[in-house]
Enzyme design. Structure first.
Site, PDB file in Angstrom:
ATOM      1  N   THR A  11       0.882  -1.061  -0.052  1.00  0.00           N
ATOM      2  CA  THR A  11       0.054   0.074   0.074  1.00  0.00           C
ATOM      3  C   THR A  11       1.104   1.232   0.038  1.00  0.00           C
ATOM      4  OG1 THR A  11      -0.060  -0.171   2.381  1.00  0.00           O
ATOM      5  CG2 THR A  11      -1.883  -1.130   1.242  1.00  0.00           C
ATOM      6  N   GLY A  12       2.173   1.049   0.006  1.00  0.00           N
ATOM      7  CA  GLY A  12       3.123   2.231   0.168  1.00  0.00           C
ATOM      8  C   GLY A  12       3.421   2.924  -1.014  1.00  0.00           C
ATOM      9  N   ILE A  13       4.230   3.890  -1.449  1.00  0.00           N
ATOM     10  CA  ILE A  13       4.505   4.484  -2.531  1.00  0.00           C
ATOM     11  C   ILE A  13       5.075   3.736  -3.527  1.00  0.00           C
ATOM     12  CG2 ILE A  13       6.493   5.805  -1.682  1.00  0.00           C
ATOM     13  CD1 ILE A  13       5.611   8.347  -3.347  1.00  0.00           C
ATOM     14  N   ARG A  34      -0.064  -4.394   7.136  1.00  0.00           N
ATOM     15  CA  ARG A  34      -0.783  -4.479   8.335  1.00  0.00           C
ATOM     16  C   ARG A  34      -2.333  -4.346   7.861  1.00  0.00           C
ATOM     17  NH1 ARG A  34       2.909  -0.773  11.600  1.00  0.00           N
ATOM     18  NH2 ARG A  34       2.599   0.285   9.468  1.00  0.00           N
ATOM     19  N   ASP A  49       1.512  -8.348  10.114  1.00  0.00           N
ATOM     20  CA  ASP A  49       2.314  -7.579  10.806  1.00  0.00           C
ATOM     21  C   ASP A  49       3.811  -8.176  10.986  1.00  0.00           C
ATOM     22  OD1 ASP A  49       3.860  -5.861  12.315  1.00  0.00           O
ATOM     23  OD2 ASP A  49       2.560  -5.695  13.944  1.00  0.00           O
ATOM     24  N   LYS A 113      19.800   7.087   1.353  1.00  0.00           N
ATOM     25  CA  LYS A 113      20.553   7.117   2.859  1.00  0.00           C
ATOM     26  C   LYS A 113      21.754   6.086   2.903  1.00  0.00           C
ATOM     27  CE  LYS A 113      16.521   7.139   4.998  1.00  0.00           C
ATOM     28  NZ  LYS A 113      15.651   7.094   3.692  1.00  0.00           N
ATOM     29  N   TYR A 146      19.187   0.241   6.486  1.00  0.00           N
ATOM     30  CA  TYR A 146      19.552  -0.350   5.067  1.00  0.00           C
ATOM     31  C   TYR A 146      20.646  -1.591   5.035  1.00  0.00           C
ATOM     32  CZ  TYR A 146      16.870   3.633   2.894  1.00  0.00           C
ATOM     33  OH  TYR A 146      16.033   4.601   2.525  1.00  0.00           O
ATOM     34  N   MET A 181       6.725   8.978   3.272  1.00  0.00           N
ATOM     35  CA  MET A 181       7.493  10.017   2.698  1.00  0.00           C
ATOM     36  C   MET A 181       6.803  10.288   1.269  1.00  0.00           C
ATOM     37  SD  MET A 181      11.281   8.871   3.999  1.00  0.00           S
ATOM     38  CE  MET A 181      11.364   7.345   3.154  1.00  0.00           C
TER      39      MET A 181
HETATM   40  N1  NAP Z   1       9.418   7.563  -0.232  1.00  0.00           N
HETATM   41  C1  NAP Z   1      10.371   7.922  -0.630  1.00  0.00           C
HETATM   42  O1  NAP Z   1      10.619   9.148  -1.411  1.00  0.00           O
HETATM   43  C2  NAP Z   1      11.525   7.151  -0.730  1.00  0.00           C
HETATM   44  C3  NAP Z   1      12.920   7.486  -1.267  1.00  0.00           C
HETATM   45  C4  NAP Z   1      13.986   6.735  -1.246  1.00  0.00           C
HETATM   46  C5  NAP Z   1      13.934   5.474  -0.623  1.00  0.00           C
HETATM   47  N2  NAP Z   1      12.855   5.074  -0.142  1.00  0.00           N
HETATM   48  C6  NAP Z   1      12.822   3.777   0.796  1.00  0.00           C
HETATM   49  O2  NAP Z   1      12.000   2.833   0.208  1.00  0.00           O
HETATM   50  C7  NAP Z   1      11.494   1.898   1.177  1.00  0.00           C
HETATM   51  C8  NAP Z   1      10.068   1.616   0.924  1.00  0.00           C
HETATM   52  O3  NAP Z   1       9.560   2.875   1.361  1.00  0.00           O
HETATM   53  P1  NAP Z   1       8.171   3.554   1.106  1.00  0.00           P
HETATM   54  O4  NAP Z   1       8.520   4.984   0.810  1.00  0.00           O
HETATM   55  O5  NAP Z   1       7.645   2.779  -0.437  1.00  0.00           O
HETATM   56  O6  NAP Z   1       7.261   3.125   2.391  1.00  0.00           O
HETATM   57  P2  NAP Z   1       5.707   3.594   2.366  1.00  0.00           P
HETATM   58  O7  NAP Z   1       5.134   4.379   1.254  1.00  0.00           O
HETATM   59  O8  NAP Z   1       5.585   4.392   3.689  1.00  0.00           O
HETATM   60  O9  NAP Z   1       4.978   2.183   2.602  1.00  0.00           O
HETATM   61  C9  NAP Z   1       5.442   1.549   3.689  1.00  0.00           C
HETATM   62  C10 NAP Z   1       4.615   0.049   3.375  1.00  0.00           C
HETATM   63  O10 NAP Z   1       5.020  -0.913   4.387  1.00  0.00           O
HETATM   64  C11 NAP Z   1       4.009  -1.369   5.104  1.00  0.00           C
HETATM   65  N3  NAP Z   1       4.205  -1.453   6.346  1.00  0.00           N
HETATM   66  C12 NAP Z   1       4.983  -0.896   7.426  1.00  0.00           C
HETATM   67  N4  NAP Z   1       5.124  -1.411   8.428  1.00  0.00           N
HETATM   68  C13 NAP Z   1       4.738  -2.752   8.482  1.00  0.00           C
HETATM   69  C14 NAP Z   1       4.607  -3.885   9.097  1.00  0.00           C
HETATM   70  N5  NAP Z   1       5.197  -3.841  10.385  1.00  0.00           N
HETATM   71  N6  NAP Z   1       4.345  -5.034   8.676  1.00  0.00           N
HETATM   72  C15 NAP Z   1       3.671  -4.983   7.313  1.00  0.00           C
HETATM   73  N7  NAP Z   1       3.461  -4.116   6.541  1.00  0.00           N
HETATM   74  C16 NAP Z   1       4.175  -2.861   7.122  1.00  0.00           C
HETATM   75  C17 NAP Z   1       2.844  -0.161   4.936  1.00  0.00           C
HETATM   76  O11 NAP Z   1       1.518  -0.649   4.979  1.00  0.00           O
HETATM   77  P3  NAP Z   1       0.748  -0.949   6.361  1.00  0.00           P
HETATM   78  O12 NAP Z   1       1.153   0.656   7.144  1.00  0.00           O
HETATM   79  O13 NAP Z   1      -0.903  -0.820   6.182  1.00  0.00           O
HETATM   80  O14 NAP Z   1       1.238  -1.909   7.228  1.00  0.00           O
HETATM   81  C18 NAP Z   1       3.176   0.280   3.600  1.00  0.00           C
HETATM   82  O15 NAP Z   1       2.321  -0.608   2.710  1.00  0.00           O
HETATM   83  C19 NAP Z   1      12.148   2.327   2.416  1.00  0.00           C
HETATM   84  O16 NAP Z   1      13.339   1.843   2.657  1.00  0.00           O
HETATM   85  C20 NAP Z   1      12.260   3.808   2.082  1.00  0.00           C
HETATM   86  O17 NAP Z   1      13.340   4.369   2.903  1.00  0.00           O
HETATM   87  C21 NAP Z   1      11.697   5.811   0.139  1.00  0.00           C
END
Ligand code: NAP
Length: 355
Positions: A11-13, A34, A49, A113, A146, A181
């Protein structure tokens, strides 16, 4: 043999855009989170979870993914806690899947990072890396979640015999709601507030970021690289940077965003003016804008993450990213950055998230 995807953090980005791409490429796709209620159409939900091993074991019982895409993280208040919980999530997941013996490849999304250091020491003066950031640069001598996640993937790969790839995007531009983010949506919401209130669209970042070169990662090009690395012979067991393929300067892009929203802007004027402060009293304003325009989400916190935008745009150096590892192996996708932003703004408007 059929490819079966398990998108973790679907569900995340990064995860939701990947799941959409997999569905469009006709993969059987499971999406784990979750709260997997708002998954892209066609994705089978897995509710778990990852911090609870027994829970994950139960949740993945009976599914046999061939490709596991890890796109998840939790934010804690110190990097030591980030290391503990984010490594545990990867470890639990791969341990729970080990018995199935179905996994052929695991991708892990981390980010820049890896080179810039964790948030608490993020690109601070005195510990600045050489740019362009290159895949072969050594790990920094500081705890980093990471690195801990990567190490869990390597350990499980040795145990279970799957291949792996690591993917390091720059700031990700794409649609997601309620995630941690999201710079593109944060700017879209901030610009919409400026439009409604007559405020100027103020550059919140540093002089180096305003004037210097930058790049970003469209969530869709990241999705394409993840699928490419997991299915292309010879592309496995490698770490890849991933950005759009063009470079830009924020002093060029900021006025273009202002023009799209038809608002006045102000560039760098001598000091950093954090967006978190600029938007600190905007919750009620956004509620009112939502009511006036019948928008779908009136909770500002579900859309905007100014703390993250401030960290990215406040860095004391320009940050650009080299993509040698995947270019050499034939990954040739390109995405124009101004289109990444404008496409996102159009989508947010079409889905009634901004006016
Ligand atoms: N966003 C950016 O701009 C960006 C840039 C560079 C790198 N990154 C990296 O990319 C990676 C992915 O990040 P993202 O930005 O895509 O994250 P995100 O959009 O915040 O999404 C996180 C996902 O993980 C799930 N999640 C969180 N805790 C969980 C748990 N305990 N059990 C099961 N699922 C869980 C969330 O769903 P629920 O809350 O429903 O569990 C959601 O689907 C990270 O390492 C981040 O640092 C992101």
């Amino acid at each position: 043999m059929e490819n079966i995807a398990l998108v973790v953090g679907a569900t995340g980005i990064t995860g939701s855009n990947l799941a959409e791409e997999l569905i469009s490429q006709k993969w059987k796709t499971y999406g784990l989170a979750r709260n997997p209620e708002s998954l892209p159409k066609g994705v089978d939900p897995i509710k778990a979870d990852l911090l609870d091993l027994d829970h994950v074991r139960d949740a993945v019982e009976g599914i046999y993914p061939t490709h596991v895409f890890i796109n998840t993280w939790v934010r804690r208040s110190t990097e030591a806690e980030n290391v503990k919980d984010n490594a545990a999530m990867v470890k639990n997941l791969l341990e729970a899947l080990s018995a199935q013996k179905s996994v052929r490849h695991v991708t892990l999304v981390t980010g820049l990072k890896h080179y810039l250091g964790p948030f608490e020491a993020y690109a601070k003066q005195g510990a600045l890396p050489e740019t362009p950031l290159r895949e072969e640069q050594e790990r920094l001598d500081t705890p980093n979640f990471y690195y801990a996640q990567e190490d869990e993937v390597y350990k499980a790969a040795d145990r279970d015999g799957f291949t792996w790839s690591i993917h390091r995007p720059h700031t990700v531009v794409g649609k997601a709601v309620g995630n941690l983010m999201n710079l593109g949506t944060t700017l879209a919401v901030y610009a919409s507030i400026c439009k409604a209130t007559g405020r100027k669209f103020i550059w919140p970042g540093s002089e180096a970021q305003w004037n210097g070169l930058s790049d970003v990662t469209d969530a869709k090009i990241l999705a394409k690289q993840l699928i490419w690395a997991s299915t292309t012979p010879g592309a496995q067991n490698t770490a890849y940077n991933i950005v759009n393929g063009d470079v830009f300067r924020w002093k060029w892009l900021w006025p273009r965003i202002a023009e799209w929203f038809d608002i006045e802007y102000e560039g760098y004027t001598g000091s950093i003016r954090p967006l978190e402060e600029e938007m600190q009293n905007d919750k009620l304003i956004w509620k009112k804008i939502s009511e006036d325009h019948g928008l779908s989400i009136d909770n500002l916190d579900a859309l905007a993450s100014p703390w993250h935008t401030d960290l990215d745009l406040g860095r004391p150096i320009e940050v650009i990213t080299d993509m040698k590892n995947s270019r050499i192996k034939g990954f040739s996708e390109f995405q124009s950055t101004d289109e990444s932003f404008m496409n996102l703004f159009k989508l947010l408007k079409a889905e009634n998230i901004i006016p």
